[in-house]
Scaffold this active site. Structure first.
Site, PDB file in Angstrom:
ATOM      1  N   CYS A 131      -2.556  -8.202 -22.767  1.00 27.84           N
ATOM      2  CA  CYS A 131      -2.671  -7.613 -21.427  1.00 27.84           C
ATOM      3  C   CYS A 131      -1.573  -8.094 -20.482  1.00 27.84           C
ATOM      4  CB  CYS A 131      -4.052  -7.874 -20.845  1.00 27.84           C
ATOM      5  SG  CYS A 131      -4.434  -9.621 -20.712  1.00 27.84           S
ATOM      6  N   ASN A 151       2.287 -13.064 -19.525  1.00 32.12           N
ATOM      7  CA  ASN A 151       2.917 -13.463 -18.258  1.00 32.12           C
ATOM      8  C   ASN A 151       2.865 -14.984 -18.114  1.00 32.12           C
ATOM      9  OD1 ASN A 151       2.883 -10.731 -17.933  1.00 32.12           O
ATOM     10  ND2 ASN A 151       1.199 -10.701 -16.466  1.00 32.12           N
ATOM     11  N   ASP A 152       1.697 -15.547 -18.413  1.00 31.79           N
ATOM     12  CA  ASP A 152       1.563 -16.995 -18.338  1.00 31.79           C
ATOM     13  C   ASP A 152       2.086 -17.681 -19.596  1.00 31.79           C
ATOM     14  OD1 ASP A 152       0.568 -17.714 -15.776  1.00 31.79           O
ATOM     15  OD2 ASP A 152      -1.299 -16.700 -16.278  1.00 31.79           O
ATOM     16  N   GLU A 155      -3.122 -17.628 -23.315  1.00 28.10           N
ATOM     17  CA  GLU A 155      -1.976 -17.588 -22.398  1.00 28.10           C
ATOM     18  C   GLU A 155      -1.414 -18.983 -22.112  1.00 28.10           C
ATOM     19  OE1 GLU A 155      -3.129 -15.793 -18.662  1.00 28.10           O
ATOM     20  OE2 GLU A 155      -5.113 -16.672 -18.722  1.00 28.10           O
ATOM     21  N   ARG A 189       6.875 -18.306 -13.216  1.00 24.98           N
ATOM     22  CA  ARG A 189       6.973 -16.852 -13.291  1.00 24.98           C
ATOM     23  C   ARG A 189       7.341 -16.153 -11.997  1.00 24.98           C
ATOM     24  NH1 ARG A 189       0.708 -15.042 -14.609  1.00 24.98           N
ATOM     25  NH2 ARG A 189       1.069 -13.107 -13.492  1.00 24.98           N
ATOM     26  N   ARG A 216      -8.929  -7.459 -13.330  1.00 20.49           N
ATOM     27  CA  ARG A 216      -8.646  -8.720 -12.623  1.00 20.49           C
ATOM     28  C   ARG A 216      -9.619  -8.846 -11.456  1.00 20.49           C
ATOM     29  NH1 ARG A 216      -2.816  -7.451 -13.802  1.00 20.49           N
ATOM     30  NH2 ARG A 216      -1.938  -9.285 -14.808  1.00 20.49           N
ATOM     31  N   ARG A 237     -12.465  -9.865 -16.631  1.00 17.01           N
ATOM     32  CA  ARG A 237     -11.995 -11.244 -16.745  1.00 17.01           C
ATOM     33  C   ARG A 237     -12.597 -12.054 -15.605  1.00 17.01           C
ATOM     34  NH1 ARG A 237      -5.740 -12.656 -16.111  1.00 17.01           N
ATOM     35  NH2 ARG A 237      -6.159 -12.210 -13.926  1.00 17.01           N
ATOM     36  N   HIS A 262       0.821  -1.209   0.000  1.00 17.91           N
ATOM     37  CA  HIS A 262       0.000   0.000   0.000  1.00 17.91           C
ATOM     38  C   HIS A 262       0.853   1.257   0.000  1.00 17.91           C
ATOM     39  CE1 HIS A 262      -4.254  -1.220   0.966  1.00 17.91           C
ATOM     40  NE2 HIS A 262      -4.315  -0.308   0.032  1.00 17.91           N
TER      41      HIS A 262
HETATM   42  C1  PEP Z   1      -1.042 -12.926 -18.120  1.00 13.50           C
HETATM   43  O1  PEP Z   1      -0.901 -14.097 -17.795  1.00 13.50           O
HETATM   44  O2  PEP Z   1      -0.306 -12.355 -18.953  1.00 13.50           O
HETATM   45  C2  PEP Z   1      -2.111 -12.103 -17.531  1.00 13.50           C
HETATM   46  C3  PEP Z   1      -2.361 -10.884 -17.960  1.00 13.50           C
HETATM   47  O3  PEP Z   1      -2.819 -12.625 -16.487  1.00 13.50           O
HETATM   48  P1  PEP Z   1      -2.253 -12.741 -14.982  1.00 13.50           P
HETATM   49  O4  PEP Z   1      -0.978 -11.962 -14.901  1.00 13.50           O
HETATM   50  O5  PEP Z   1      -3.331 -12.206 -14.117  1.00 13.50           O
HETATM   51  O6  PEP Z   1      -2.058 -14.219 -14.842  1.00 13.50           O
HETATM   52 MG    MG Z   2      -2.496 -15.143 -16.739  1.00 14.13          MG
END
Ligand code: PEP
Ligand code: MG
Length: 590
Positions: free
Chosen positions: A504, A456-457, A433, A467, A297, A334, A190
């Protein structure tokens, strides 16, 4: 001396150190007589009332100075004072063990903080600061001690502290605190969120800065790079003065972009949207000139509840607020992506949910309609209030998408039956993803209205690199040829099928990657709000032809290292001013 930490809030501050060390509260440990237990509980209740009043005053003043979003931190503290997990446990401790109220508060808070520290999710771990903050206030009121705070400073300083609680940060006299640095902390604490909102340059997680600085030392905070310099020499000092004024000029120049379109030199538009983690960030959508929310999210609404599922009504209110605030721009909600590093232990879900390859996200939702159906109904209901789209995470095969759509249809008929309005033409998107989804994108595209690529995934599953594992972070390569090929394939397939495609994941805001994404033809990029002006600047500095050429050349190389070196050179040539300021340490080979 140079210390490196986590860049928590951008900007450069140069000034005098003020070492802010809070003496540890000396809380007496004694038991009360059986006859005094009721009186002790009354004392505790009165301290709760007093603390609530203090928090209400702070919350009100913050609401008038900043926004509702930031006063929410203090409203959350007020709620904590009524929470059975906290206040209820303290009362039990006083009744059963006859512990004095102040010590009972300390004990219960310590237990809760310990429980939180075991949770892998960084966001939840960051919430221990809230508990500590509330507990200290309560104990001070019980013991009649005054709290030292940062509101009464008389001259400009850079605050150096072991940690800062959210309320320390929020009541800072912003004209006097020009920067801060702390031993501990993460980007999602925070305190870091608050620093970004106040736009105070800050570096956190420095390890032992409090042991190396004295009040009066000359300090430079480089919030762009996550660096702190202590008593720098004349030359470095001069250099940073210049850097500081150049950064301020750069920020100003970006601000001008706020209302300009995000189009390439030859007029191709790429929508820039925000990723929203917590509803508190809603104000930033307009501030940075974003075109809506590309990834809402929903996990945090569930994680924050702590002891139970959020109701359909609560979810509806949150989604509706976002849709109304952002209209006419779109909000892509999502559905729940619980699991992996986002885990709500209270749900009592089967083992395996917490694993990255377990029963997470859409798999979990399809198996538990009791979780999924209320969320689908809440999202549909919110769609009546603006421009809302729905998106399913972690789809690994088309059957999952089909099943999710059948459940969505069922939710629609339930609303029809009850005469509740919703957008009958709501767009349904699929997150790409998982490599199997990328490889079958042609099949999935036929049954989706749009795609959003979650890099990211996608990176972790394609390269088999966890990750959040620091030990193999050097293998987590966004620019690995395998990743670029998958993204290119997904974009081409989407366009061949006639649907739009966004991104994203964090790659969408990486300055080195953005030219490649334009070259591949992505229609939308979604990212944390603060990154939007920089990305817009990059988009506006290229033609589509140039971007395509860069993409083709990059894709002809064999390794991530070669690609990184190449795109870095191209970026230095075209938008060196952006590269000067951003932290691109996620490219390990540079
Ligand atoms: C991703 O996996 O790129 C994504 C945007 O979702 P999260 O980071 O919430 O898994
Ligand atoms: Mg993801």
């Amino acid at each position: 001396m140079l210390l490196e930490g986590v860049a928590a809030s951008s900007g450069i501050a140069i000034g005098t150190a003020f070492l802010f060390l809070r003496e540890e509260l000396d809380v007496p440990d004694y038991t009360v007589d059986a006859s005094s237990v009721d009186e002790e509980i009354k004392r505790f209740e009165s301290a709760i009332r007093q603390t609530k009043k203090e928090l209400e005053v702070i919350s009100k003043s913050i609401r008038s100075e900043m926004s509702n979003a930031h006063s929410d931190t203090f409203n959350a503290h007020i709620v904590l004072l009524d929470d059975p997990m906290f206040a209820g446990e303290v009362q039990k401790e006083i009744k059963i063990s006859r512990t004095n109220a102040a010590f009972a508060v300390k004990k219960v808070a310590k237990n809760l903080i310990e429980q939180f520290s075991m949770i892998e999710n960084e966001y939840i771990r960051g919430r221990d600061a809230d508990i500590r903050d509330v507990a200290v206030r309560l104990i001070q009121n019980l013991l009649g001690k005054k709290k030292m705070d940062l509101s009464s400073l008389k001259k400009e300083v850079i605050v150096i502290s072991h940690d800062l609680s959210p309320s320390d940060t929020a009541i800072m006299n912003k004209n006097m605190v020009i920067g801060f640095a702390t031993d501990v902390g993460s980007r999602t604490s925070h305190t870091a969120i608050m620093a970004r909102a106040l736009e105070i340059p800050a570096v956190v997680g420095l390890g032992k800065i409090t042991a190396q600085v004295k009040t009066g030392d000359l300090i430079i905070i480089d919030g762009n790079r996550g660096r702190v310099l202590i008593n720098p020499g004349g030359e470095v000092y001069e250099e940073y003065l210049i850097k500081q004024s150049k950064f301020n000029e750069f920020e100003q120049s970006l601000y001008i972009l706020r209302d300009m379109p995000s189009t390439t030199i030859d007029g191709t538009n790429i929508d820039l949207a925000c990723n929203l983690e917590v509803p508190e960030e809603l104000a930033a959508v307009h501030k940075y000139g974003a075109k809506g929310i590309g990834l809402y999210r929903t996990e945090y609404i569930f994680i924050r509840k702590q002891t139970e599922l959020p109701s359909e009504e609560e979810q509806y209110k949150s989604y509706k607020e976002a849709v109304e605030r952002v209209a006419p721009d779109p909000v892509i909600i999502r559905t729940l992506d619980l699991g992996g590093d986002k885990f709500a232990s209270y749900l009592g879900l089967p083992e395996g949910v917490s694993s990255m390859m377990g029963l997470r996200a859409i798999r979990l939702c399809l198996q538990y309609p009791i979780i999924f159906m209320p969320q689908l109904r809440a999202i549909l209901k919110a769609s009546a209030h603006g421009n809302l789209k729905i998106m399913f995470p972690m789809v690994s095969r088309v059957e999952e998408l089909r099943q999710a759509k059948i459940m969505l249809e069922q939710a629609k008929s339930e609303l029809d039956h009850d005469g509740i309005p919703y957008d009958h033409d709501i767009q349904v998107g699929t997150m790409i993803e998982i490599p199997s989804a990328a490889l079958t994108a042609d099949i999935i595209a036929k049954e989706s209205d749009f795609f959003s690529i979650g890099t990211n995934d996608l990176i972790q599953y394609t390269l088999a690199v966890h990750r959040v594992n620091e030990n193999i972070a050097h293998l987590y390569e966004p620019l690995n040829p395998a990743i670029l090929r998958l993204i290119k394939r997904v974009v081409d397939v989407a366009h061949d099928t006639g649907i739009w495609v966004g991104m994203c994941g964090e790659m969408a805001s990486d300055p080195l990657v953005v030219p490649l994404l334009i070259g591949m033809g992505l229609d939308e990029l979604s990212m944390s709000p603060i990154a939007i002006p920089e990305v817009k600047k990059i988009i506006r500095s290229l033609t589509t032809e140039e971007a395509k050429k860069i993409t083709n050349t990059a894709m002809s190389f064999s390794t991530a290292h070669e690609i990184e070196s190449y795109v870095y050179e191209e970026a230095m040539e075209r938008f060196p001013e952006v590269l000067m300021w951003v932290d691109h340490r996620n490219h390990h080979s540079l």
